[in-house]
Design a protein around this motif. Structure first.
Motif, PDB file in Angstrom:
ATOM      1  N   UNK A 112       0.841  -1.193   0.000  1.00 35.32           N
ATOM      2  CA  UNK A 112       0.000   0.000   0.000  1.00 35.32           C
ATOM      3  C   UNK A 112       0.880   1.248   0.000  1.00 35.32           C
ATOM      4  N   UNK A 113       0.413   2.284  -0.662  1.00 36.86           N
ATOM      5  CA  UNK A 113       1.217   3.494  -0.819  1.00 36.86           C
ATOM      6  C   UNK A 113       0.643   4.707  -0.091  1.00 36.86           C
ATOM      7  N   UNK A 114      -0.522   4.543   0.514  1.00 44.17           N
ATOM      8  CA  UNK A 114      -1.176   5.674   1.172  1.00 44.17           C
ATOM      9  C   UNK A 114      -1.922   5.173   2.400  1.00 44.17           C
ATOM     10  N   UNK A 115      -1.839   5.941   3.506  1.00 43.64           N
ATOM     11  CA  UNK A 115      -2.584   5.609   4.719  1.00 43.64           C
ATOM     12  C   UNK A 115      -3.334   6.844   5.178  1.00 43.64           C
ATOM     13  N   UNK A 116      -4.586   6.645   5.568  1.00 42.03           N
ATOM     14  CA  UNK A 116      -5.397   7.727   6.115  1.00 42.03           C
ATOM     15  C   UNK A 116      -5.850   7.329   7.514  1.00 42.03           C
ATOM     16  N   UNK A 117      -6.383   8.290   8.243  1.00 39.82           N
ATOM     17  CA  UNK A 117      -6.973   7.997   9.541  1.00 39.82           C
ATOM     18  C   UNK A 117      -8.005   9.067   9.864  1.00 39.82           C
ATOM     19  N   UNK A 118      -8.893   8.729  10.773  1.00 39.63           N
ATOM     20  CA  UNK A 118      -9.916   9.653  11.254  1.00 39.63           C
ATOM     21  C   UNK A 118      -9.753   9.788  12.766  1.00 39.63           C
ATOM     22  N   UNK A 119      -9.883  11.023  13.263  1.00 36.54           N
ATOM     23  CA  UNK A 119      -9.727  11.249  14.698  1.00 36.54           C
ATOM     24  C   UNK A 119     -10.615  12.411  15.113  1.00 36.54           C
ATOM     25  N   UNK A 120     -10.369  12.890  16.312  1.00 38.62           N
ATOM     26  CA  UNK A 120     -11.097  14.043  16.843  1.00 38.62           C
ATOM     27  C   UNK A 120     -10.087  14.972  17.491  1.00 38.62           C
ATOM     28  N   UNK A 121     -10.228  16.248  17.241  1.00 37.37           N
ATOM     29  CA  UNK A 121      -9.270  17.213  17.779  1.00 37.37           C
ATOM     30  C   UNK A 121      -9.276  17.254  19.299  1.00 37.37           C
ATOM     31  N   UNK A 122     -10.306  16.671  19.935  1.00 37.19           N
ATOM     32  CA  UNK A 122     -10.284  16.541  21.391  1.00 37.19           C
ATOM     33  C   UNK A 122      -9.143  15.631  21.839  1.00 37.19           C
ATOM     34  N   UNK A 123      -8.743  14.700  20.960  1.00 39.16           N
ATOM     35  CA  UNK A 123      -7.626  13.808  21.271  1.00 39.16           C
ATOM     36  C   UNK A 123      -6.327  14.504  20.854  1.00 39.16           C
ATOM     37  N   UNK A 132       3.551  14.416  14.014  1.00 36.42           N
ATOM     38  CA  UNK A 132       4.979  14.108  14.113  1.00 36.42           C
ATOM     39  C   UNK A 132       5.356  12.938  13.213  1.00 36.42           C
ATOM     40  N   UNK A 133       4.429  12.023  13.023  1.00 35.16           N
ATOM     41  CA  UNK A 133       4.679  10.883  12.144  1.00 35.16           C
ATOM     42  C   UNK A 133       4.663  11.281  10.669  1.00 35.16           C
ATOM     43  N   UNK A 134       4.128  12.458  10.373  1.00 31.51           N
ATOM     44  CA  UNK A 134       4.093  12.939   9.002  1.00 31.51           C
ATOM     45  C   UNK A 134       2.717  13.014   8.388  1.00 31.51           C
ATOM     46  N   UNK A 135       1.672  12.687   9.151  1.00 36.75           N
ATOM     47  CA  UNK A 135       0.309  12.800   8.632  1.00 36.75           C
ATOM     48  C   UNK A 135      -0.065  14.265   8.480  1.00 36.75           C
ATOM     49  N   UNK A 136      -0.783  14.567   7.422  1.00 31.95           N
ATOM     50  CA  UNK A 136      -1.251  15.927   7.167  1.00 31.95           C
ATOM     51  C   UNK A 136      -2.771  15.913   7.059  1.00 31.95           C
ATOM     52  N   UNK A 137      -3.378  17.018   7.464  1.00 31.15           N
ATOM     53  CA  UNK A 137      -4.834  17.100   7.461  1.00 31.15           C
ATOM     54  C   UNK A 137      -5.373  17.116   6.033  1.00 31.15           C
ATOM     55  N   UNK A 138      -6.506  16.433   5.841  1.00 29.75           N
ATOM     56  CA  UNK A 138      -7.176  16.348   4.555  1.00 29.75           C
ATOM     57  C   UNK A 138      -8.622  16.814   4.717  1.00 29.75           C
ATOM     58  N   UNK A 139      -9.310  16.970   3.589  1.00 33.69           N
ATOM     59  CA  UNK A 139     -10.722  17.311   3.651  1.00 33.69           C
ATOM     60  C   UNK A 139     -11.503  16.129   4.211  1.00 33.69           C
ATOM     61  N   UNK A 140     -12.354  16.397   5.184  1.00 32.73           N
ATOM     62  CA  UNK A 140     -13.147  15.370   5.833  1.00 32.73           C
ATOM     63  C   UNK A 140     -14.485  15.222   5.123  1.00 32.73           C
ATOM     64  N   UNK A 148     -15.775  11.710  14.660  1.00 33.22           N
ATOM     65  CA  UNK A 148     -14.579  12.174  13.963  1.00 33.22           C
ATOM     66  C   UNK A 148     -14.800  13.554  13.351  1.00 33.22           C
ATOM     67  N   UNK A 149     -13.852  14.462  13.592  1.00 28.66           N
ATOM     68  CA  UNK A 149     -13.929  15.791  12.983  1.00 28.66           C
ATOM     69  C   UNK A 149     -12.638  16.175  12.277  1.00 28.66           C
ATOM     70  N   UNK A 150     -11.729  15.184  12.120  1.00 37.61           N
ATOM     71  CA  UNK A 150     -10.486  15.450  11.400  1.00 37.61           C
ATOM     72  C   UNK A 150     -10.058  14.189  10.660  1.00 37.61           C
ATOM     73  N   UNK A 151      -9.601  14.398   9.437  1.00 33.24           N
ATOM     74  CA  UNK A 151      -9.069  13.313   8.606  1.00 33.24           C
ATOM     75  C   UNK A 151      -7.642  13.674   8.240  1.00 33.24           C
ATOM     76  N   UNK A 152      -6.731  12.682   8.313  1.00 34.83           N
ATOM     77  CA  UNK A 152      -5.317  12.916   8.016  1.00 34.83           C
ATOM     78  C   UNK A 152      -4.809  11.809   7.100  1.00 34.83           C
ATOM     79  N   UNK A 153      -3.738  12.120   6.372  1.00 35.00           N
ATOM     80  CA  UNK A 153      -3.192  11.125   5.459  1.00 35.00           C
ATOM     81  C   UNK A 153      -1.696  11.260   5.307  1.00 35.00           C
ATOM     82  N   UNK A 154      -1.068  10.198   4.836  1.00 36.83           N
ATOM     83  CA  UNK A 154       0.377  10.190   4.623  1.00 36.83           C
ATOM     84  C   UNK A 154       0.703   9.225   3.488  1.00 36.83           C
ATOM     85  N   UNK A 155       1.708   9.564   2.686  1.00 37.85           N
ATOM     86  CA  UNK A 155       2.230   8.645   1.683  1.00 37.85           C
ATOM     87  C   UNK A 155       3.187   7.676   2.356  1.00 37.85           C
ATOM     88  N   UNK A 156       3.036   6.394   2.090  1.00 39.22           N
ATOM     89  CA  UNK A 156       3.895   5.385   2.702  1.00 39.22           C
ATOM     90  C   UNK A 156       5.116   5.144   1.823  1.00 39.22           C
TER      91      UNK A 156
END
Length: 311
Positions: A112-123, A132-140, A148-156
């Protein structure tokens, strides 16, 4: 206890499912509402994650399971990191970082070449770790988890042979079931005198797997390797594949190639330029040997499944 030194990452085992469920339900219910999709995934992870190209791992300290995380497939190139949870008794030991980096590495090794995740800014701590791992915010997008109120992604980082390993797995998965549709008579029929039957062609591919696996290992040791070739007709005749049960040959071919697919992304990238001389052949790189191995499989599968036939 030094978590970095004492922690062990463990692969999925059905016996660990209660930890996967318990840890995640605990943190979700302490902050949010447990949603129906949570219950389905946590109570039946084999059905919702593992059966669709995903993976679940655990971290242990000593003999105690301390945390877990998973990835599930989104599409052919993308996975979602999901269901990360660390038991309250082991908070503050940076196990989340270990889980995240481990699951990212495993996803990359799986091709796989891409990983995303969903979280909440409360966390806040978790979101900071992802950054710090390199994930950047994306459009949710809408329609996901309510919490979930935030989506992030990173190229692997892609290993050069990861796509090849993935194609090999896909070839095996798509082909093994089709092979079993042939009867013993169809598998053993020779198209012409002196021509291999389907049993003998698949037997040759088994021989190819058993010869190439040690090449993939030995060629990593030095920048130049002389490796033995083999007489394919002699091997097929010596093993008498024509008299073997067809289902046994299919299962052996499948198992050997899944074993090789697991090895390919583990070959250090620096070793892929090592030179191999196989029998009387011309010098080639280890990467060429790996790529040619899959080409060779497709060549012989095309003999087993003529293009004009409908299987």
């Amino acid at each position: 206890m030094n978590a970095a030194n004492d922690a062990r990452v463990l692969a999925w085992h059905p016996d660990y499912q209660p930890y996967f469920e318990q840890f995640n339900k605990a943190w979700i219910t302490s902050n949010y509402t447990l949603e129906p999709i949570d219950r389905a995934v946590l109570e039946h992870p084999q059905e919702h994650i593992l059966a669709h190209g995903g993976e679940i791992i655990f971290v242990a300290l000593g003999n105690e399971i301390a945390g877990t995380v998973a990835y599930k497939q989104v599409d052919d190139n993308t996975v979602e990191m999901t269901k990360m949870a660390v038991d309250n008794a082991f908070q503050g030991r940076k196990l989340g970082w270990l889980l995240a980096t481990s699951i990212m590495e495993r996803a990359a090794l799986a091709g796989y070449t891409r990983m995303i995740l969903y979280s909440n800014t409360k966390q806040a701590a978790a979101v900071a770790m992802y950054r710090k791992l390199g994930f950047a915010e994306m459009e949710l997008e809408s329609g996901g988890y309510e919490r979930c109120n935030i989506k992030m992604g990173i190229d692997l980082p892609a290993h050069p042979l990861a796509p090849l390993a993935r194609e090999l797995r896909q070839t095996v998965a798509q082909t093994a079931e089709k092979l079993l549709r042939f009867s013993e008579q169809e598998a053993g029929a020779r198209p012409a005198p002196g021509k291999w039957s389907r049993k003998e062609i698949l037997g040759h591919l088994i021989d190819s797997a058993t010869n190439n696996y040690p090449r993939f290992i030995r060629a990593q040791h030095s920048e130049y390797s002389e490796l033995p070739g083999y007489n394919q007709d002699f091997w097929v005749e010596a093993r008498q594949y024509q008299h073997e049960p067809w289902p046994a040959l299919v299962q052996l071919w499948k198992a050997l190639n899944l074993h090789i697919a697991g090895l390919l992304p583990l070959i250090p990238a620096a070793a892929l330029g090592h030179i191999c001389v196989i029998g009387p052949g011309a010098p080639v790189t280890l990467q060429y040997v790996a790529e040619d191995y899959l080409r060779h499989i497709h060549h012989h599968l095309n003999q087993i499944f003529p293009v004009h036939a409908n299987y």
